[in-house]
Design a protein around this motif. Structure first.
Motif, PDB file in Angstrom:
ATOM      1  N   LEU A   1      41.041  -3.539  39.268  1.00  0.00           N
ATOM      2  CA  LEU A   1      41.831  -4.397  38.378  1.00  0.00           C
ATOM      3  C   LEU A   1      42.330  -3.622  37.160  1.00  0.00           C
ATOM      4  CD1 LEU A   1      40.013  -7.858  38.415  1.00  0.00           C
ATOM      5  CD2 LEU A   1      42.206  -7.248  39.452  1.00  0.00           C
ATOM      6  N   ARG A   2      42.711  -2.372  37.392  1.00  0.00           N
ATOM      7  CA  ARG A   2      43.267  -1.537  36.332  1.00  0.00           C
ATOM      8  C   ARG A   2      44.640  -1.031  36.755  1.00  0.00           C
ATOM      9  NH1 ARG A   2      39.261   3.043  35.610  1.00  0.00           N
ATOM     10  NH2 ARG A   2      40.472   3.488  33.747  1.00  0.00           N
ATOM     11  N   ASN A   3      45.292  -1.785  37.609  1.00  0.00           N
ATOM     12  CA  ASN A   3      46.567  -1.355  38.201  1.00  0.00           C
ATOM     13  C   ASN A   3      47.745  -1.744  37.306  1.00  0.00           C
ATOM     14  OD1 ASN A   3      45.664  -4.004  38.993  1.00  0.00           O
ATOM     15  ND2 ASN A   3      47.429  -4.150  40.342  1.00  0.00           N
ATOM     16  N   GLN A   4      47.910  -0.967  36.241  1.00  0.00           N
ATOM     17  CA  GLN A   4      49.045  -1.164  35.349  1.00  0.00           C
ATOM     18  C   GLN A   4      49.421   0.163  34.721  1.00  0.00           C
ATOM     19  OE1 GLN A   4      47.826  -4.026  32.403  1.00  0.00           O
ATOM     20  NE2 GLN A   4      45.959  -2.938  31.866  1.00  0.00           N
ATOM     21  N   GLY A   5      50.710   0.348  34.525  1.00  0.00           N
ATOM     22  CA  GLY A   5      51.179   1.570  33.878  1.00  0.00           C
ATOM     23  C   GLY A   5      52.120   2.369  34.757  1.00  0.00           C
ATOM     24  N   LEU A   6      52.454   3.576  34.296  1.00  0.00           N
ATOM     25  CA  LEU A   6      53.444   4.422  34.946  1.00  0.00           C
ATOM     26  C   LEU A   6      53.117   5.882  34.677  1.00  0.00           C
ATOM     27  CD1 LEU A   6      56.268   4.378  36.440  1.00  0.00           C
ATOM     28  CD2 LEU A   6      57.284   4.608  34.152  1.00  0.00           C
ATOM     29  N   LEU A   7      53.191   6.704  35.725  1.00  0.00           N
ATOM     30  CA  LEU A   7      53.072   8.162  35.604  1.00  0.00           C
ATOM     31  C   LEU A   7      54.395   8.782  36.016  1.00  0.00           C
ATOM     32  CD1 LEU A   7      51.659  10.991  35.475  1.00  0.00           C
ATOM     33  CD2 LEU A   7      50.898  10.576  37.835  1.00  0.00           C
ATOM     34  N   ARG A   8      54.907   9.712  35.201  1.00  0.00           N
ATOM     35  CA  ARG A   8      56.117  10.466  35.544  1.00  0.00           C
ATOM     36  C   ARG A   8      55.799  11.951  35.448  1.00  0.00           C
ATOM     37  NH1 ARG A   8      61.791   8.459  35.526  1.00  0.00           N
ATOM     38  NH2 ARG A   8      62.159   8.998  33.358  1.00  0.00           N
ATOM     39  N   VAL A   9      56.084  12.698  36.518  1.00  0.00           N
ATOM     40  CA  VAL A   9      55.853  14.141  36.559  1.00  0.00           C
ATOM     41  C   VAL A   9      57.197  14.852  36.629  1.00  0.00           C
ATOM     42  CG1 VAL A   9      53.599  13.898  37.652  1.00  0.00           C
ATOM     43  CG2 VAL A   9      55.623  14.207  39.080  1.00  0.00           C
ATOM     44  N   TYR A  10      57.256  16.066  36.039  1.00  0.00           N
ATOM     45  CA  TYR A  10      58.508  16.796  35.903  1.00  0.00           C
ATOM     46  C   TYR A  10      58.430  18.118  36.669  1.00  0.00           C
ATOM     47  CZ  TYR A  10      58.139  13.559  31.993  1.00  0.00           C
ATOM     48  OH  TYR A  10      57.918  12.443  31.231  1.00  0.00           O
ATOM     49  N   MET A  11      59.468  18.389  37.466  1.00  0.00           N
ATOM     50  CA  MET A  11      59.522  19.591  38.296  1.00  0.00           C
ATOM     51  C   MET A  11      60.870  20.276  38.115  1.00  0.00           C
ATOM     52  SD  MET A  11      59.357  19.859  42.474  1.00  0.00           S
ATOM     53  CE  MET A  11      61.065  19.300  42.672  1.00  0.00           C
ATOM     54  N   ARG A  12      60.854  21.584  37.881  1.00  0.00           N
ATOM     55  CA  ARG A  12      62.094  22.346  37.799  1.00  0.00           C
ATOM     56  C   ARG A  12      62.667  22.499  39.203  1.00  0.00           C
ATOM     57  NH1 ARG A  12      61.003  27.038  34.295  1.00  0.00           N
ATOM     58  NH2 ARG A  12      60.067  28.012  36.122  1.00  0.00           N
ATOM     59  N   LYS A  13      63.904  22.089  39.390  1.00  0.00           N
ATOM     60  CA  LYS A  13      64.497  22.073  40.720  1.00  0.00           C
ATOM     61  C   LYS A  13      64.651  23.476  41.303  1.00  0.00           C
ATOM     62  CE  LYS A  13      67.199  17.826  40.017  1.00  0.00           C
ATOM     63  NZ  LYS A  13      68.563  17.252  39.901  1.00  0.00           N
ATOM     64  N   ALA A  14      64.986  24.449  40.466  1.00  0.00           N
ATOM     65  CA  ALA A  14      65.317  25.785  40.968  1.00  0.00           C
ATOM     66  C   ALA A  14      64.169  26.419  41.736  1.00  0.00           C
ATOM     67  CB  ALA A  14      65.742  26.684  39.811  1.00  0.00           C
ATOM     68  N   ASP A  15      62.948  26.317  41.231  1.00  0.00           N
ATOM     69  CA  ASP A  15      61.806  26.957  41.888  1.00  0.00           C
ATOM     70  C   ASP A  15      60.654  25.981  42.164  1.00  0.00           C
ATOM     71  OD1 ASP A  15      60.940  26.513  39.332  1.00  0.00           O
ATOM     72  OD2 ASP A  15      60.603  28.614  38.813  1.00  0.00           O
ATOM     73  N   ARG A  16      60.902  24.677  41.916  1.00  0.00           N
ATOM     74  CA  ARG A  16      59.935  23.616  42.173  1.00  0.00           C
ATOM     75  C   ARG A  16      58.649  23.768  41.344  1.00  0.00           C
ATOM     76  NH1 ARG A  16      59.714  22.220  48.466  1.00  0.00           N
ATOM     77  NH2 ARG A  16      60.090  20.087  47.768  1.00  0.00           N
ATOM     78  N   ARG A  17      58.797  24.447  40.196  1.00  0.00           N
ATOM     79  CA  ARG A  17      57.663  24.655  39.307  1.00  0.00           C
ATOM     80  C   ARG A  17      57.323  23.354  38.576  1.00  0.00           C
ATOM     81  NH1 ARG A  17      54.481  28.998  39.255  1.00  0.00           N
ATOM     82  NH2 ARG A  17      56.299  30.339  39.264  1.00  0.00           N
ATOM     83  N   PHE A  18      56.015  23.045  38.505  1.00  0.00           N
ATOM     84  CA  PHE A  18      55.558  21.882  37.759  1.00  0.00           C
ATOM     85  C   PHE A  18      55.707  22.159  36.273  1.00  0.00           C
ATOM     86  CE2 PHE A  18      51.875  19.798  35.615  1.00  0.00           C
ATOM     87  CZ  PHE A  18      52.344  18.491  35.710  1.00  0.00           C
ATOM     88  N   LEU A  19      56.295  21.224  35.523  1.00  0.00           N
ATOM     89  CA  LEU A  19      56.604  21.427  34.110  1.00  0.00           C
ATOM     90  C   LEU A  19      55.788  20.562  33.161  1.00  0.00           C
ATOM     91  CD1 LEU A  19      60.512  21.569  34.308  1.00  0.00           C
ATOM     92  CD2 LEU A  19      58.907  23.501  34.215  1.00  0.00           C
ATOM     93  N   GLY A  20      55.261  19.438  33.627  1.00  0.00           N
ATOM     94  CA  GLY A  20      54.519  18.565  32.726  1.00  0.00           C
ATOM     95  C   GLY A  20      54.587  17.120  33.170  1.00  0.00           C
ATOM     96  N   ALA A  21      54.118  16.217  32.326  1.00  0.00           N
ATOM     97  CA  ALA A  21      54.045  14.799  32.700  1.00  0.00           C
ATOM     98  C   ALA A  21      53.839  13.942  31.471  1.00  0.00           C
ATOM     99  CB  ALA A  21      52.899  14.580  33.686  1.00  0.00           C
ATOM    100  N   GLU A  22      54.153  12.657  31.623  1.00  0.00           N
ATOM    101  CA  GLU A  22      53.773  11.636  30.655  1.00  0.00           C
ATOM    102  C   GLU A  22      53.261  10.433  31.444  1.00  0.00           C
ATOM    103  OE1 GLU A  22      56.290  10.573  27.430  1.00  0.00           O
ATOM    104  OE2 GLU A  22      56.851  12.637  26.960  1.00  0.00           O
ATOM    105  N   MET A  23      52.342   9.688  30.824  1.00  0.00           N
ATOM    106  CA  MET A  23      51.709   8.603  31.570  1.00  0.00           C
ATOM    107  C   MET A  23      51.112   7.573  30.632  1.00  0.00           C
ATOM    108  SD  MET A  23      48.390   8.908  34.104  1.00  0.00           S
ATOM    109  CE  MET A  23      47.318   7.502  34.413  1.00  0.00           C
ATOM    110  N   VAL A  24      51.157   6.324  31.062  1.00  0.00           N
ATOM    111  CA  VAL A  24      50.284   5.274  30.555  1.00  0.00           C
ATOM    112  C   VAL A  24      49.650   4.653  31.781  1.00  0.00           C
ATOM    113  CG1 VAL A  24      52.194   3.597  30.483  1.00  0.00           C
ATOM    114  CG2 VAL A  24      50.101   3.146  29.214  1.00  0.00           C
ATOM    115  N   GLY A  25      48.322   4.543  31.800  1.00  0.00           N
ATOM    116  CA  GLY A  25      47.676   4.008  32.983  1.00  0.00           C
ATOM    117  C   GLY A  25      46.205   4.352  33.049  1.00  0.00           C
ATOM    118  N   PRO A  26      45.570   4.073  34.169  1.00  0.00           N
ATOM    119  CA  PRO A  26      44.117   4.244  34.299  1.00  0.00           C
ATOM    120  C   PRO A  26      43.708   5.710  34.312  1.00  0.00           C
ATOM    121  CG  PRO A  26      45.089   3.677  36.420  1.00  0.00           C
ATOM    122  CD  PRO A  26      46.180   3.526  35.395  1.00  0.00           C
TER     123      PRO A  26
END
Length: 465
Positions: free
Chosen positions: A392-417
């Motif tokens: 019963l903690r199913n609320q919020g949003l996670l967004r992850v960021y990836m550079r398209k050129a080399d698919r490198r992970f760049l970071g994230a922002e989130m509100v959630g469990p």
């Protein structure tokens, strides 16, 4: 040498979360340190920051969990009763315990390594203590930290206007609190007090919230947390006055009609200023900016052209304990090695807000992305995520960021469990330079919150498949 002069290799001004690691690095290098502290020992984190705030938040979470039980079919005979005096007694007792650990470490230092006094510069390399003694130091680390900013508008309130430092000495909980500012401190303390039964109102002069930059994550966080905070954004405070033991505050939004409410306390969380003025930096040859702050190299923490180094909150960077400790280690090493000063590697950045649901940023978040066309953004809506729904903690949003050129992970922002744990996993991935495909090749146990990370990563990866 005169007993009025204390000679040392490195003087560290400030014995907090940055000054103590700097001291240890100087000792490790075999040099003579002098740790100078003009206030109480125990670090801001232990006294008025990280630890006592989490004690208050933990009490509030216990209340929230009990009120949450009904959703599982567990009926409580009566609603939980909050004993404010008992809550604050535990906060103070445990706070003092954490402070005691730090004080014990300081008192175990050799006496010749310590000076418990406020100091000011006489000239380059020379500091004067309140008793007239002079400290002659070949290098200096400034780690004096920050203090809360109290705008003149609220000064007529006297002791009704407080800062977060004051909260943890309360003997009981007030009936009502106005929180000015919806940054990290405002959100954490405002939510904790609200859940402990205090009537809370949060005013913010803009649409910002907990330093979130991703507009979708910020909107989700505001929607989830604003009811408990009675949040008013884009508020202009028009009037502040004291009537007896109450603060009367009026505000308007976008030129609309003025709203007026009464509060027992007004908690000011709208910013902190570096403690520099007492140092009398103008007596030195340090280059200062228009605000009177030393100009320094963020990579080495060295003041331009000087054997002086800054560390911790005084730098104006992230005011977070682990960042301050890293600063202290780096400043201490460079002060000990001067003039062989080096830019040392920094850890991947992350920030966590201990709200409920929690908030986090990794890698500077959305604000650090640059060209949005070069970035793929994957997301997961926690309302549909399996494990979080079970709890019963199913609320919020996670967004992850990836550079398209080399698919490198760049970071994230989130509100959630469990955002504090998600932040660590993603910060580790960022620091080790993983691509999103690399991360998707790692194991994800079922059913866990971490599966939500995989959902967001897959969403990003599909955009460049």
């Amino acid at each position: 040498m005169s007993d009025r002069i204390i000679d040392c290799d490195v003087a560290i001004v400030g014995a907090g979360s940055a000054g103590l690691p700097a001291y240890r690095e100087v000792v490790k290098a075999g040099l003579k340190p002098l740790l100078i502290e003009g206030g109480p020992h125990g670090t801001m984190c232990a006294r008025v920051g990280c630890m006592p705030s989490k004690l208050l938040i933990a009490a509030a979470q216990s209340v929230a969990d009990m009120r949450h039980a009904d959703g599982f079919g567990i009926r409580l005979d009566a609603p939980p009763r909050v004993d404010g005096a008992a809550v604050m007694d535990r906060v103070r007792r445990e706070r003092d315990r954490f402070v005691g650990f730090v004080v014990d470490d300081v008192e175990a230092m050799p006496p010749e390594h310590r000076l418990d006094a406020s100091v000011e510069f006489l000239r380059d390399g020379v500091l004067r203590a309140g008793d007239g003694r002079e400290v002659h130091a070949r290098r200096i680390v400034l780690a004096t930290g920050t203090r809360p900013n109290v705008p003149d508008l609220y000064r007529p309130l006297g002791d009704l206007a407080i800062v977060n430092d004051d909260v943890f000495d309360w003997r009981d909980l007030p009936r009502s609190v106005l929180v000015v500012g919806s940054g990290v401190i405002g959100v954490e303390l405002g939510l904790a007090l609200s859940r402990l039964g205090v009537r809370v109102r949060v005013l913010n002069r803009s649409g910002s919230f907990a330093h979130l930059a991703d507009p979708r994550v910020r909107a989700a966080a505001v929607a989830l947390l604003s009811p408990a905070l009675s949040l008013v954004q884009n508020a202009r405070v028009a009037s502040v006055r004291r009537e007896g033991d109450q603060a009367v505050v009026g505000w308007s939004v976008d030129g609309g009609p003025e709203s007026v409410e009464r509060f027992d306390r007004v908690l000011l969380t709208a910013g902190r200023d570096p403690v520099l003025e007492p140092l009398r930096l103008e007596r030195t040859s340090m280059p200062l900016d228009e605000r009177g702050r030393p100009r320094f190299d963020p990579a080495t923490l060295q003041v331009q052209g000087q054997p002086v180094f800054l560390a911790g909150d005084i730098t104006g960077r992230h005011a977070i304990q682990h960042e301050a400790s890293d600063d202290g280690r780096q400043a201490g090493r460079n002060a000990a090695a001067w003039p062989d000063v080096r830019a040392l590697p920094r850890r991947a950045s992350m920030a966590v807000v201990f709200s409920d649901p929690q908030i986090m940023q990794v890698g500077g978040g959305y604000a650090a992305l640059g060209d949005p066309e070069a970035v793929a953004i994957g997301e997961v809506d926690w309302t549909r995520q399996g494990r979080s729904r079970v709890m019963l903690r199913n609320q919020g949003l996670l967004r992850v960021y990836m550079r398209k050129a080399d698919r490198r992970f760049l970071g994230a922002e989130m509100v959630g469990p469990d955002a504090e744990h998600v932040a660590h996993l993603l910060a580790w991935a960022l620091q080790t330079g993983l691509t999103v495909p690399d991360m998707l090749n790692l194991p994800f146990y079922h059913p866990t919150i971490e599966e939500g990370i995989r959902t967001a990563l897959r969403d990003a990866a599909r955009q460049t498949a």
